[in-house]
Design an enzyme around this catalytic site. Structure first.
Site, PDB file in Angstrom:
ATOM      1  N   THR A  54       0.819  -1.210   0.000  1.00 34.84           N
ATOM      2  CA  THR A  54       0.000   0.000   0.000  1.00 34.84           C
ATOM      3  C   THR A  54       0.853   1.261   0.000  1.00 34.84           C
ATOM      4  O   THR A  54       0.485   2.268  -0.611  1.00 34.84           O
ATOM      5  CB  THR A  54      -0.932  -0.019   1.238  1.00 34.84           C
ATOM      6  OG1 THR A  54      -1.771  -1.152   1.131  1.00 34.84           O
ATOM      7  CG2 THR A  54      -1.782   1.223   1.326  1.00 34.84           C
ATOM      8  N   THR A 133       1.280  -4.282   4.290  1.00 34.71           N
ATOM      9  CA  THR A 133       1.079  -4.553   5.719  1.00 34.71           C
ATOM     10  C   THR A 133       0.482  -5.931   6.008  1.00 34.71           C
ATOM     11  O   THR A 133       0.648  -6.457   7.104  1.00 34.71           O
ATOM     12  CB  THR A 133       0.160  -3.502   6.366  1.00 34.71           C
ATOM     13  OG1 THR A 133      -1.096  -3.521   5.689  1.00 34.71           O
ATOM     14  CG2 THR A 133       0.774  -2.121   6.327  1.00 34.71           C
TER      15      THR A 133
END
Ligand SMILES: *[C@@H]1O[C@H](CO)[C@@H](O)[C@H](O)[C@H]1NC(C)=O
Ligand SMILES: *[C@@H]1O[C@H](CO)[C@@H](O)[C@H](O)[C@H]1NC(C)=O
Ligand SMILES: *[C@@H]1O[C@H](CO)[C@@H](O)[C@H](O)[C@H]1NC(C)=O
Ligand SMILES: *[C@@H]1O[C@H](CO)[C@@H](O)[C@H](O)[C@H]1NC(C)=O
Ligand SMILES: *[C@@H]1O[C@H](CO)[C@@H](O)[C@H](O)[C@H]1NC(C)=O
Ligand SMILES: *[C@@H]1O[C@H](CO)[C@@H](O)[C@H](O)[C@H]1NC(C)=O
Ligand SMILES: *[C@@H]1O[C@H](CO)[C@@H](O)[C@H](O)[C@H]1NC(C)=O
Ligand SMILES: *[C@@H]1O[C@H](CO)[C@@H](O)[C@H](O)[C@H]1NC(C)=O
Length: 369
Positions: A54, A133
């Site tokens: 991300t 993540t």
């Protein structure tokens, strides 16, 4: 000041993969050094290994925070935070550019090999790994278990894409580089930094699929925080009890270990199915402290008796401890959650540890009197 969004707007055609579509990625594994900022000899030198995620993603609008595309390179990550260059000289390698669900053993072994070489260079102060993540804790634990250095190893990501309102990536990256360049980061192994917090790779886990405040460890706590971008540690440098560092310099692939998830009416055939598909070890996320239904436990024990494949009992609760039971065929995971227990078992099977050695290494994380 150049804003992240302005820089990113220049690179809108680099999308490689959607974060939710895991398989079928043909993204190449890069090896070249992609960037080297001008050297100021009075500054520390930090090397960034970029893998995607991300932090390297863009949405179609500044309010899109799911379903965005990975694709920004290490150069764009650094360009978006020019403050970094007042802290450190940066060398950057693009290792992959995928969402973290697509990080695999090829990438994690490559990272371990490259980081060991990089940190052995006297002029390098520390390294930063940018990562998605979702599985960040797995790569962090892998590096914690395979990188042998006193220098800081910082793994960082973001929960919001670079194009979002209040994107967290730029400040997270600045903090990661600050810590990698700081003597305060020495002798602490691999650390995870996001959202102003510094956590140990040994214990930190992702707790929420969506929110910024997702990485922490409820039992072991945080190591420190950033205050006005300065790392502040609560404790003097220390190492987690039971940490083992493996020498993987000769390892080119990892043993296959599956994770099975226990629940009411768990299908006992899963153990055989996993072994039939080539598993060399099994970790199961047990109910409570490593529990299985009677039927599933019998199937696991039958499979163990027939094959001798190590079976590690972990917990499906997000935190907790699985104690060892005298004479049990299973190996208790102690404080390791299923995904970390899997990595530990993979490393030991790849290095041909015996079952007795494997039991001992797991037990070292919870020394009981
Ligand atoms: C891991 O992913 C990389 C990049 O997508 C690919 O080149 C490599 O073959 C994959 N390795 C395995 C073991 O699947
Ligand atoms: C190099 O870094 C030092 C220490 O931060 C700084 O004082 C100096 O101005 C920098 N030199 C250049 C040419 O940027
Ligand atoms: C950073 O690297 C440069 C070039 O190799 C070197 O001159 C300098 O001493 C290094 N900085 C530190 C703090 O080691
Ligand atoms: C870098 O430091 C110099 C000197 O303190 C300052 O003038 C400049 O604004 C800083 N650059 C950034 C991007 O923070
Ligand atoms: C780690 O490094 C230390 C000091 O250089 C060395 O004694 C030890 O054997 C190394 N361990 C591994 C697993 O590479
Ligand atoms: C790691 O293993 C390799 C190959 O077996 C060996 O050459 C190297 O010295 C080992 N490193 C350490 C630190 O023990
Ligand atoms: C697993 O395979 C073994 C050996 O083929 C067989 O005896 C056993 O019934 C199987 N267990 C289950 C639960 O399917
Ligand atoms: C597995 O083997 C042990 C030791 O031989 C034996 O006591 C146990 O009953 C066996 N379990 C099953 C389910 O066959």
């Amino acid at each position: 000041m150049i804003s992240a969004v302005h820089v990113l707007a220049l690179f809108t055609s680099l999308a490689l993969a959607s974060p939710v579509e895991l398989p079928h990625l043909a993204a190449p594994l890069f090896t070249r050094q992609d960037i080297q900022t001008p050297i100021n000899a009075s500054l520390p030198n930090v090397t960034i290994f970029a893998t995607g995620g991300t932090i390297a993603s863009q949405g179609s609008s500044n309010t899109q925070t799911v379903g965005y595309q990975v694709g920004l390179g290490v150069q764009q990550l650094v360009d978006a935070v020019p403050e970094i260059l007042n802290i450190s000289n940066i060398a950057g390698y693009q290792i992959s550019n995928v969402d973290s669900g697509s990080i695999n053993e090829t990438i994690s072994l490559k990272l371990a090999h490259l980081i060991n070489v990089e940190l052995a260079k006297p002029e390098i102060t520390g390294v930063v790994i940018t990562h998605g993540t979702d599985t960040l804790e797995e790569t962090a634990f892998f590096l914690e278990s395979t990188v042998n250095s006193t220098k800081p190893i910082i793994i960082v990501g973001a929960m919001r894409p670079a194009t979002a309102l209040s994107a967290d990536g730029p400040l997270n990256l600045l903090q990661a580089v600050t810590l990698a360049a700081s003597p305060a980061g020495m002798n602490r192994g691999t650390m995870i930094t996001l959202n102003d917090r510094i956590g140990s790779a040994f214990y930190t886990t992702k707790n929420n699929a969506n929110t910024l405040d997702t990485f922490f460890s409820t039992e072991a706590g945080q190591l420190g925080v950033f205050i006005n971008q300065v790392p502040y540690f609560f404790f003097a440098p220390s190492e987690p009890v039971g940490r083992t560092v493996f020498n993987v310099s000769e390892v080119s692939d990892l043993a296959k270990v599956d994770i099975l998830y226990a629940h009411q009416d768990m299908d006992p055939a899963l153990f055989n199915a996993s072994i039939a598909a080539g598993a060399e070890g099994i970790v199961y996320a047990g109910v409570g402290a490593g529990g299985l239904s009677r039927v599933a436990s019998l199937a696991a024990e039958t499979a163990y008796n027939a094959t001798g494949i190590p079976m590690v009992a972990s917990h499906r609760s997000s935190d907790g401890f699985v104690p060892s039971t005298e004479g049990a065929f299973t190996i208790a995971s102690g404080f390791y959650n299923p995904q970390k227990a899997r990595i530990l078992l993979q490393l030991m099977l790849s290095l041909e540890y015996t079952e007795t050695d494997i039991r001992e290494v797991f037990a070292e994380s919870y020394p009981l009197p």
